[in-house]
Scaffold this motif. Structure first.
Motif, PDB file in Angstrom:
ATOM      1  N   GLU B  47       0.831  -1.207   0.000  1.00  0.00           N
ATOM      2  CA  GLU B  47       0.000   0.000   0.000  1.00  0.00           C
ATOM      3  C   GLU B  47       0.862   1.252   0.000  1.00  0.00           C
ATOM      4  O   GLU B  47       0.635   2.197  -0.751  1.00  0.00           O
ATOM      5  N   LEU B  49       3.912   1.484  -0.995  1.00  0.00           N
ATOM      6  CA  LEU B  49       4.638   1.553  -2.258  1.00  0.00           C
ATOM      7  C   LEU B  49       3.769   2.182  -3.352  1.00  0.00           C
ATOM      8  O   LEU B  49       4.246   3.002  -4.144  1.00  0.00           O
ATOM      9  N   ILE B  50       2.482   1.830  -3.357  1.00  0.00           N
ATOM     10  CA  ILE B  50       1.561   2.422  -4.334  1.00  0.00           C
ATOM     11  C   ILE B  50       1.536   3.937  -4.140  1.00  0.00           C
ATOM     12  O   ILE B  50       1.596   4.712  -5.098  1.00  0.00           O
ATOM     13  N   ILE B  53       4.675   5.391  -5.754  1.00  0.00           N
ATOM     14  CA  ILE B  53       4.741   5.342  -7.216  1.00  0.00           C
ATOM     15  C   ILE B  53       3.732   6.318  -7.829  1.00  0.00           C
ATOM     16  O   ILE B  53       4.017   7.023  -8.786  1.00  0.00           O
ATOM     17  N   TYR B  57      -2.958   8.666  -6.285  1.00  0.00           N
ATOM     18  CA  TYR B  57      -3.987   7.612  -6.240  1.00  0.00           C
ATOM     19  C   TYR B  57      -4.693   7.581  -4.900  1.00  0.00           C
ATOM     20  O   TYR B  57      -4.063   7.583  -3.849  1.00  0.00           O
ATOM     21  N   ARG B  58      -6.028   7.576  -4.956  1.00  0.00           N
ATOM     22  CA  ARG B  58      -6.825   7.433  -3.730  1.00  0.00           C
ATOM     23  C   ARG B  58      -7.657   6.170  -3.870  1.00  0.00           C
ATOM     24  O   ARG B  58      -8.314   5.988  -4.900  1.00  0.00           O
ATOM     25  N   PRO B  59      -7.660   5.306  -2.839  1.00  0.00           N
ATOM     26  CA  PRO B  59      -8.521   4.120  -2.895  1.00  0.00           C
ATOM     27  C   PRO B  59      -9.959   4.551  -3.135  1.00  0.00           C
ATOM     28  O   PRO B  59     -10.414   5.498  -2.506  1.00  0.00           O
ATOM     29  N   TRP B  60     -10.653   3.873  -4.060  1.00  0.00           N
ATOM     30  CA  TRP B  60     -11.976   4.346  -4.450  1.00  0.00           C
ATOM     31  C   TRP B  60     -13.108   3.615  -3.735  1.00  0.00           C
ATOM     32  O   TRP B  60     -14.269   3.942  -3.892  1.00  0.00           O
ATOM     33  N   VAL B  61     -12.796   2.608  -2.954  1.00  0.00           N
ATOM     34  CA  VAL B  61     -13.814   1.986  -2.100  1.00  0.00           C
ATOM     35  C   VAL B  61     -13.195   1.693  -0.747  1.00  0.00           C
ATOM     36  O   VAL B  61     -11.986   1.502  -0.637  1.00  0.00           O
TER      37      VAL B  61
END
Lengths: 227, 111
Positions: B47, B49-50, B53, B57-61
């Motif tokens: 997580e 690492l994402i 990179i 990015y935001r988790p969408w759920v």
């Protein structure tokens, strides 16, 4: 190897879901057909599922200083063929996604693909190859379970690298990073899984020789059994 | 021989699990005085690492429900392992008893 809820773009979630669904459906058919044909094998299907339950609940420390867990899918793949493990692995992943917030419903397809499809198919193929090379049963089981486990984590790294390519180095740079987190950590755990799978297979060969014969899993002690 | 082999393999697993605990040392606290964490889950490392990179990015759920605490999470993981281990124990007990009774029957009928 659980990709967390929301951590995979929607398109990827759908694509991996579509890729996994036919395996789960086909696997479910083979399992129900097998239970109808050989009701006495129900117990061993239970053992394969239980093994996955135990191993995927155990988070073990690794030399990289992080923790991960084995998958336990190699055993069932060797006994019942790789397709049977797709629905079994799916049940385990669903349990963890709903109750434990471990993995997720949107990432379920991707997680099933790595743990319940690639791992078991690799394990079954490696088992056959090693047996074809006339190496002993124990060696074949060990290599199949160990490499199947490892390949599950390599698959997770590929899935994440495809979704999050490095802005500079692209897919491969990203893959190297994820593989360092997942696959390298997994090496000692995969070896542990290999040993544990051999222990269970030794017990199966001793206690359920008739069922193994039905399943055409040759353990190398058939003469002993017939005598 | 087989029994010997099984024992050795079980020992190897214990060593493989124990070795990292002994080999990996906790790094000194950073300049901000925060304790470094070791043996965190690989999943949560990924997580992080994402985030590095693709910082946008935001988790969408969000997960449907999250265990309210670490203790509850441990409870559920223990439950999962206990269910599996319980079934394997049941199989081993019944299968080995069946094998023993079969052997006994064979020896009495052959006499």
């Amino acid at each position: 190897m659980h990709i967390m809820e929301g951590f995979l773009p929607a398109k990827h979630c759908i694509a991996w879901g579509i890729a996994s669904a036919p395996f789960v459906a086909y696997g479910l058919r083979t399992v129900t057909k097998r239970v109808r044909e050989y009701p006495e094998q129900r117990m061993l299907i239970g053992v394969a599922a239980a093994f996955t339950f135990v191993l995927s609940a155990l988070k073990m420390p690794s030399v990289t200083g992080s923790c991960s867990h084995p998958t336990g899918t190699g055993l069932g793949a060797i006994l019942f063929g790789p397709a049977a493990m797709a629905p079994i692995g799916a049940v385990v992943l669903l349990f963890q996604a709903i109750l434990l917030a471990h993995g997720g419903l949107t990432t379920l397809g991707a997680n099933i693909f790595s743990m319940a499809i690639v791992g078991p198919f690799a394990a079954a193929a490696i088992y056959r190859l090693v047996r074809a090379a006339r190496l002993p049963f124990g060696v074949a089981v060990f290599l199949a379970a160990t490499l199947g486990d490892l390949l599950t984590y390599v698959t997770t790294s590929v899935q994440l690298a495809l979704a999050f390519p490095d802005p500079v180095g692209g897919f491969w740079a990203s893959f190297t990073k994820f593989a360092t987190v997942f696959a390298v950590t997994q090496v000692p755990l995969a070896i542990s899984e290999g040993f544990l799978t051999v222990i269970v297979c030794n017990a199966l060969a001793r206690l359920n020789p008739r069922e193994l014969q039905e399943m055409r899993v040759a353990t190398g002690s058939e003469q002993e059994v017939q005598a | 021989m087989k029994r010997h082999q099984n024992l050795l393999m079980a020992l190897a697993v214990v060593v493989l699990v124990a070795l990292p605990l002994w080999m990996v040392h906790k790094p000194a606290p950073g300049p901000d005085g925060k304790e470094a964490e070791i043996f965190a889950g690989a999943d949560s490392q990924a997580e992080g690492l994402i985030g590095r990179i693709d910082p946008g990015y935001r988790p969408w759920v969000k997960p449907l429900m999250e265990p309210p605490s670490g203790e509850i999470e441990t409870l559920l993981f223990a439950l999962q392992a206990a269910l599996g281990a319980g079934f394997i124990g049941y199989w081993y007990g019944s299968a080995s008893t069946r094998a023993r009774l079969q052997r006994e029957q064979e020896t009495t009928t052959s006499c």
